[in-house]
Design a protein around this motif. Structure first.
Motif, PDB file in Angstrom:
ATOM      1  N   GLU A   1       0.823  -1.202   0.000  1.00 22.38           N
ATOM      2  CA  GLU A   1       0.000   0.000   0.000  1.00 22.38           C
ATOM      3  C   GLU A   1       0.862   1.259   0.000  1.00 22.38           C
ATOM      4  N   VAL A   2       1.941   1.216   0.757  1.00 24.51           N
ATOM      5  CA  VAL A   2       2.835   2.376   0.815  1.00 24.51           C
ATOM      6  C   VAL A   2       3.464   2.630  -0.552  1.00 24.51           C
ATOM      7  N   ALA A   3       3.904   1.549  -1.219  1.00 22.53           N
ATOM      8  CA  ALA A   3       4.524   1.707  -2.536  1.00 22.53           C
ATOM      9  C   ALA A   3       3.531   2.261  -3.546  1.00 22.53           C
ATOM     10  N   LEU A   4       2.290   1.781  -3.527  1.00 22.86           N
ATOM     11  CA  LEU A   4       1.281   2.286  -4.449  1.00 22.86           C
ATOM     12  C   LEU A   4       0.975   3.754  -4.174  1.00 22.86           C
ATOM     13  N   PHE A   5       0.918   4.127  -2.923  1.00 26.64           N
ATOM     14  CA  PHE A   5       0.732   5.543  -2.578  1.00 26.64           C
ATOM     15  C   PHE A   5       1.843   6.381  -3.212  1.00 26.64           C
ATOM     16  N   GLU A   6       3.074   5.891  -3.138  1.00 27.65           N
ATOM     17  CA  GLU A   6       4.214   6.647  -3.657  1.00 27.65           C
ATOM     18  C   GLU A   6       4.204   6.708  -5.185  1.00 27.65           C
ATOM     19  N   THR A   7       3.910   5.587  -5.847  1.00 26.51           N
ATOM     20  CA  THR A   7       3.941   5.590  -7.306  1.00 26.51           C
ATOM     21  C   THR A   7       2.792   6.399  -7.892  1.00 26.51           C
ATOM     22  N   LEU A   8       1.628   6.325  -7.279  1.00 26.62           N
ATOM     23  CA  LEU A   8       0.496   7.105  -7.770  1.00 26.62           C
ATOM     24  C   LEU A   8       0.741   8.593  -7.562  1.00 26.62           C
ATOM     25  N   ALA A   9       1.286   8.942  -6.416  1.00 26.89           N
ATOM     26  CA  ALA A   9       1.606  10.342  -6.162  1.00 26.89           C
ATOM     27  C   ALA A   9       2.661  10.843  -7.144  1.00 26.89           C
TER      28      ALA A   9
ATOM     29  N   MET B   1      -5.628  -4.265  -5.825  1.00 23.24           N
ATOM     30  CA  MET B   1      -4.750  -3.138  -6.118  1.00 23.24           C
ATOM     31  C   MET B   1      -5.548  -1.967  -6.698  1.00 23.24           C
ATOM     32  N   VAL B   2      -6.525  -2.276  -7.529  1.00 19.74           N
ATOM     33  CA  VAL B   2      -7.399  -1.226  -8.060  1.00 19.74           C
ATOM     34  C   VAL B   2      -8.161  -0.559  -6.917  1.00 19.74           C
ATOM     35  N   ARG B   3      -8.656  -1.372  -5.996  1.00 18.38           N
ATOM     36  CA  ARG B   3      -9.388  -0.827  -4.851  1.00 18.38           C
ATOM     37  C   ARG B   3      -8.509   0.125  -4.028  1.00 18.38           C
ATOM     38  N   GLU B   4      -7.261  -0.231  -3.856  1.00 22.94           N
ATOM     39  CA  GLU B   4      -6.366   0.625  -3.082  1.00 22.94           C
ATOM     40  C   GLU B   4      -6.089   1.931  -3.822  1.00 22.94           C
ATOM     41  N   ALA B   5      -5.898   1.854  -5.151  1.00 21.84           N
ATOM     42  CA  ALA B   5      -5.696   3.082  -5.925  1.00 21.84           C
ATOM     43  C   ALA B   5      -6.932   3.972  -5.844  1.00 21.84           C
ATOM     44  N   TYR B   6      -8.096   3.364  -5.858  1.00 18.29           N
ATOM     45  CA  TYR B   6      -9.341   4.124  -5.701  1.00 18.29           C
ATOM     46  C   TYR B   6      -9.367   4.806  -4.343  1.00 18.29           C
ATOM     47  N   ARG B   7      -8.979   4.076  -3.312  1.00 20.67           N
ATOM     48  CA  ARG B   7      -8.959   4.656  -1.960  1.00 20.67           C
ATOM     49  C   ARG B   7      -8.022   5.862  -1.896  1.00 20.67           C
ATOM     50  N   LEU B   8      -6.981   5.825  -2.722  1.00 21.36           N
ATOM     51  CA  LEU B   8      -6.003   6.914  -2.753  1.00 21.36           C
ATOM     52  C   LEU B   8      -6.442   8.067  -3.659  1.00 21.36           C
ATOM     53  N   GLY B   9      -7.615   7.948  -4.263  1.00 18.53           N
ATOM     54  CA  GLY B   9      -8.151   9.066  -5.041  1.00 18.53           C
ATOM     55  C   GLY B   9      -8.261   8.853  -6.530  1.00 18.53           C
ATOM     56  N   GLN B  10      -7.706   7.769  -7.059  1.00 20.48           N
ATOM     57  CA  GLN B  10      -7.804   7.510  -8.485  1.00 20.48           C
ATOM     58  C   GLN B  10      -9.205   7.005  -8.828  1.00 20.48           C
TER      59      GLN B  10
ATOM     60  N   GLY C   1       0.557   2.713 -16.701  1.00 21.03           N
ATOM     61  CA  GLY C   1       0.308   1.427 -16.070  1.00 21.03           C
ATOM     62  C   GLY C   1       1.414   1.005 -15.137  1.00 21.03           C
ATOM     63  N   THR C   2       2.533   0.569 -15.700  1.00 19.02           N
ATOM     64  CA  THR C   2       3.629   0.082 -14.855  1.00 19.02           C
ATOM     65  C   THR C   2       4.187   1.169 -13.945  1.00 19.02           C
ATOM     66  N   ALA C   3       4.119   2.424 -14.366  1.00 19.78           N
ATOM     67  CA  ALA C   3       4.607   3.510 -13.511  1.00 19.78           C
ATOM     68  C   ALA C   3       3.797   3.624 -12.225  1.00 19.78           C
ATOM     69  N   ILE C   4       2.567   3.124 -12.247  1.00 23.33           N
ATOM     70  CA  ILE C   4       1.709   3.160 -11.062  1.00 23.33           C
ATOM     71  C   ILE C   4       1.689   1.814 -10.353  1.00 23.33           C
ATOM     72  N   PHE C   5       1.449   0.747 -11.120  1.00 27.43           N
ATOM     73  CA  PHE C   5       1.182  -0.560 -10.528  1.00 27.43           C
ATOM     74  C   PHE C   5       2.369  -1.507 -10.548  1.00 27.43           C
ATOM     75  N   GLY C   6       3.470  -1.123 -11.179  1.00 32.04           N
ATOM     76  CA  GLY C   6       4.608  -2.022 -11.271  1.00 32.04           C
ATOM     77  C   GLY C   6       4.570  -2.867 -12.525  1.00 32.04           C
ATOM     78  N   ALA C   7       5.628  -3.669 -12.707  1.00 29.57           N
ATOM     79  CA  ALA C   7       5.778  -4.474 -13.912  1.00 29.57           C
ATOM     80  C   ALA C   7       4.657  -5.497 -14.024  1.00 29.57           C
ATOM     81  N   ARG C   8       4.302  -5.813 -15.282  1.00 31.52           N
ATOM     82  CA  ARG C   8       3.258  -6.786 -15.555  1.00 31.52           C
ATOM     83  C   ARG C   8       3.881  -8.146 -15.898  1.00 31.52           C
ATOM     84  N   PRO C   9       3.115  -9.222 -15.712  1.00 32.57           N
ATOM     85  CA  PRO C   9       3.617 -10.533 -16.132  1.00 32.57           C
ATOM     86  C   PRO C   9       3.810 -10.581 -17.638  1.00 32.57           C
ATOM     87  N   LYS C  10       4.732 -11.429 -18.076  1.00 34.27           N
ATOM     88  CA  LYS C  10       5.055 -11.511 -19.505  1.00 34.27           C
ATOM     89  C   LYS C  10       4.042 -12.314 -20.291  1.00 34.27           C
ATOM     90  N   THR C  11       3.306 -13.199 -19.625  1.00 30.92           N
ATOM     91  CA  THR C  11       2.368 -14.068 -20.317  1.00 30.92           C
ATOM     92  C   THR C  11       1.225 -13.268 -20.898  1.00 30.92           C
TER      93      THR C  11
END
Length: 237
Positions: free
Chosen positions: A3-11, A44-53, A224-234
């Protein structure tokens, strides 16, 4: 991601957008952040929503529908479909999304118009333009854009809002700006041709070229990745 990391990346993403707008001499609210949440869990979407997105972009239909069901309790969440859309999957987008950023053909437009439920407002759509004329990329050509726009403007259950593009990767700010400048000019020409349409949207710019897109008038930037991090390759279906 914690949650802390998502707060930082979204900000950080919001700061970057604000700085790009300031550098371009545009108003702070002139462009908004579209958080691309494909392949990321509903939690993760729910947490971003909680942070204002509030606005989230999805590419994979079945995954998106599952998230929508899980997150149905979030009253202000806005779902954008931003990936290629097959005609046989159009009904789900017509019924469950507020925005489609990747409309590129008349057949799909007419299906969406027929399938959009009457109790919902018209579906906001952007026409995807193949701005770099890449044979491997979806999108209508600039030459064919006016004809497609004319069709969409006449459909009552669709609301033509603007244009979207994903240019070929290039190096240097000026080179990045060039295709976005052409997309902006195309939108200005459509405004002159279709004054009745609310053509206020340029969906363009991602992590590598956000500043160039904002300088040329982007109103939605997709991160995307700038907020939520790297995505799986599959790949997903």
């Amino acid at each position: 991601m914690t949650e802390v990391a998502l707060f930082e990346t979204l900000a950080a993403a919001n700061r970057r957008l604000a700085e790009a707008l300031a550098q371009a001499g545009r108003e702070p609210a002139a462009a908004r952040l579209l958080a691309v949440s494909k392949t990321k869990p509903a939690l993760m979407v729910r947490e971003a929503y909680r942070l204002g997105q509030r606005d989230f972009g999805e590419n994979y239909l079945q995954e998106a529908l599952e998230k929508q069901e899980t997150l149905a309790d979030l009253p202000e969440i806005v779902w954008h479909f931003i990936g290629p859309l097959q005609s046989n999957k159009s009904r789900a987008v017509a019924e469950h999304f507020a925005w489609l950023h990747s409309l590129d053909r008349e057949k799909l437009a007419r299906r969406l118009d027929e399938q959009r439920p009457a109790h919902l407002p018209p579906l906001n759509v952007c026409l995807q333009v193949n701005i770099s004329d890449e044979t491997t990329k979806a999108g209508v050509s600039l030459d064919d854009l006016p004809a497609l726009a004319e069709v969409v403007v006449a459909l009552p259950r669709l609301r033509l809002r603007g244009l979207m593009a994903i240019p070929a990767p290039t190096e240097g700010r000026e080179a990045q700006r060039e295709p976005y400048a052409r997309l902006r000019q195309a939108l200005e020409e459509l405004r002159q041709r279709f004054p009745q349409a609310p053509l206020d949207t340029l969906s363009m710019g991602m992590s590598d070229d956000l500043e160039a897109a904002v300088a040329e008038g982007a109103t939605w930037v997709r991160l995307g990745t700038a907020i939520f991090g790297a995505r799986p390759k599959t790949p997903r279906a």
